[in-house]
Motif scaffolding. Sequence first.
Motif, short mmCIF file in Angstrom:
data_model
loop_
_atom_site.label_atom_id
_atom_site.label_comp_id
_atom_site.label_asym_id
_atom_site.label_seq_id
_atom_site.Cartn_x
_atom_site.Cartn_y
_atom_site.Cartn_z
N LYS A 61 1.50 9.25 -5.87
CA LYS A 61 1.96 10.63 -5.65
C LYS A 61 2.95 11.03 -6.73
CE LYS A 61 1.35 10.68 -0.64
NZ LYS A 61 2.03 10.70 0.67
N PHE A 62 3.85 10.14 -7.07
CA PHE A 62 4.85 10.45 -8.10
C PHE A 62 4.16 10.72 -9.44
CE2 PHE A 62 8.87 10.61 -10.07
CZ PHE A 62 8.75 9.96 -11.29
N ALA A 63 3.21 9.86 -9.80
CA ALA A 63 2.50 10.03 -11.07
C ALA A 63 1.72 11.34 -11.07
CB ALA A 63 1.56 8.84 -11.32
N GLU A 64 1.10 11.65 -9.94
CA GLU A 64 0.32 12.89 -9.83
C GLU A 64 1.23 14.11 -9.97
OE1 GLU A 64 -2.58 13.00 -6.61
OE2 GLU A 64 -1.93 15.03 -6.20
N GLU A 65 2.36 14.10 -9.29
CA GLU A 65 3.29 15.23 -9.38
C GLU A 65 3.87 15.34 -10.79
OE1 GLU A 65 4.65 15.06 -4.69
OE2 GLU A 65 6.18 14.92 -6.22
N LYS A 66 4.16 14.22 -11.39
CA LYS A 66 4.69 14.23 -12.75
C LYS A 66 3.67 14.82 -13.71
CE LYS A 66 6.67 11.10 -16.20
NZ LYS A 66 7.01 9.72 -16.52
N SER A 67 2.40 14.43 -13.54
CA SER A 67 1.33 14.94 -14.39
C SER A 67 1.17 16.45 -14.20
CB SER A 67 0.02 14.23 -14.05
OG SER A 67 -1.05 14.80 -14.76
N GLN A 68 1.23 16.90 -12.96
CA GLN A 68 1.13 18.34 -12.69
C GLN A 68 2.27 19.09 -13.35
OE1 GLN A 68 0.95 18.68 -8.43
NE2 GLN A 68 -1.19 18.10 -8.30
N LEU A 69 3.47 18.54 -13.27
CA LEU A 69 4.61 19.20 -13.89
C LEU A 69 4.45 19.26 -15.40
CD1 LEU A 69 7.56 17.76 -11.79
CD2 LEU A 69 6.77 20.12 -11.85
N LYS A 70 3.94 18.20 -15.99
CA LYS A 70 3.70 18.20 -17.43
C LYS A 70 2.69 19.27 -17.80
CE LYS A 70 4.72 13.48 -18.95
NZ LYS A 70 4.13 12.26 -19.50
N ASP A 71 1.60 19.35 -17.00
CA ASP A 71 0.57 20.35 -17.26
C ASP A 71 1.15 21.76 -17.16
OD1 ASP A 71 -2.21 18.58 -15.65
OD2 ASP A 71 -1.25 18.32 -17.59
N VAL A 117 0.84 -1.20 0.00
CA VAL A 117 0.00 0.00 0.00
C VAL A 117 0.88 1.25 0.00
CG1 VAL A 117 -1.62 1.35 1.39
CG2 VAL A 117 -2.01 -1.09 1.06
N GLU A 118 1.92 1.25 0.81
CA GLU A 118 2.83 2.41 0.84
C GLU A 118 3.46 2.62 -0.53
OE1 GLU A 118 4.20 1.72 5.48
OE2 GLU A 118 5.73 1.99 3.97
N LEU A 119 3.87 1.56 -1.16
CA LEU A 119 4.48 1.68 -2.49
C LEU A 119 3.47 2.21 -3.50
CD1 LEU A 119 6.80 1.24 -4.46
CD2 LEU A 119 6.07 -1.13 -4.69
N GLN A 120 2.24 1.72 -3.44
CA GLN A 120 1.20 2.20 -4.36
C GLN A 120 0.94 3.69 -4.13
OE1 GLN A 120 -1.91 -0.58 -3.43
NE2 GLN A 120 -1.30 -2.02 -5.02
N GLU A 121 0.90 4.09 -2.86
CA GLU A 121 0.69 5.51 -2.56
C GLU A 121 1.83 6.35 -3.09
OE1 GLU A 121 -1.85 4.82 1.59
OE2 GLU A 121 0.15 5.69 1.69
N LEU A 122 3.07 5.88 -2.91
CA LEU A 122 4.22 6.62 -3.42
C LEU A 122 4.17 6.72 -4.94
CD1 LEU A 122 7.11 5.20 -1.20
CD2 LEU A 122 6.21 7.53 -1.17
N ASN A 123 3.83 5.62 -5.60
CA ASN A 123 3.73 5.63 -7.06
C ASN A 123 2.63 6.59 -7.52
OD1 ASN A 123 5.84 3.90 -7.60
ND2 ASN A 123 4.58 2.09 -7.56
#
Length: 153
Positions: free
Chosen positions: A114-124, A106-112
Amino acid sequence: ESHVTEVQDLTNNFNTRTEAAASEYNNTVEELQTEHKDNMINLQGLLDESQSQCTQQELDLKSARNTNVAIQESHSLELQELNGKFIEEISQLKDETQKMQESHVVELQELNGKFAEEKSQLKDEAQKMQESHVVELQELNGKFAEEKSQLKD
């Protein structure tokens, strides 16, 4: 001639700002990747520690089995009681181990996530900056063409 210089200055300013934005974007992505890598290393450490604990627990259980065999030879009733406790401990250890592993997943999924969300925000953000710069450049090109047209007249 001053218009040409002005357009060159605006173009240079645009290029500088675009390079700065790209650099900032790349730095942010690199920081996020480093943070993700560090989190993965920490998670791997937790998983290794969990596995080490499981291995020790397995060694402890093997030792307990050996003790049970010795007791069985001399104390039949004691052996039945100890076997009941032993089975209960195994079940608890399995449950605890499974809960620990599920928690790490679960911790790994949450980290992944968060990473995907931050990456998407940076792309936007980068896309918005690029679009803004394109609009500015189009406006500058329009002004340049207009001034160039006025100079011909």
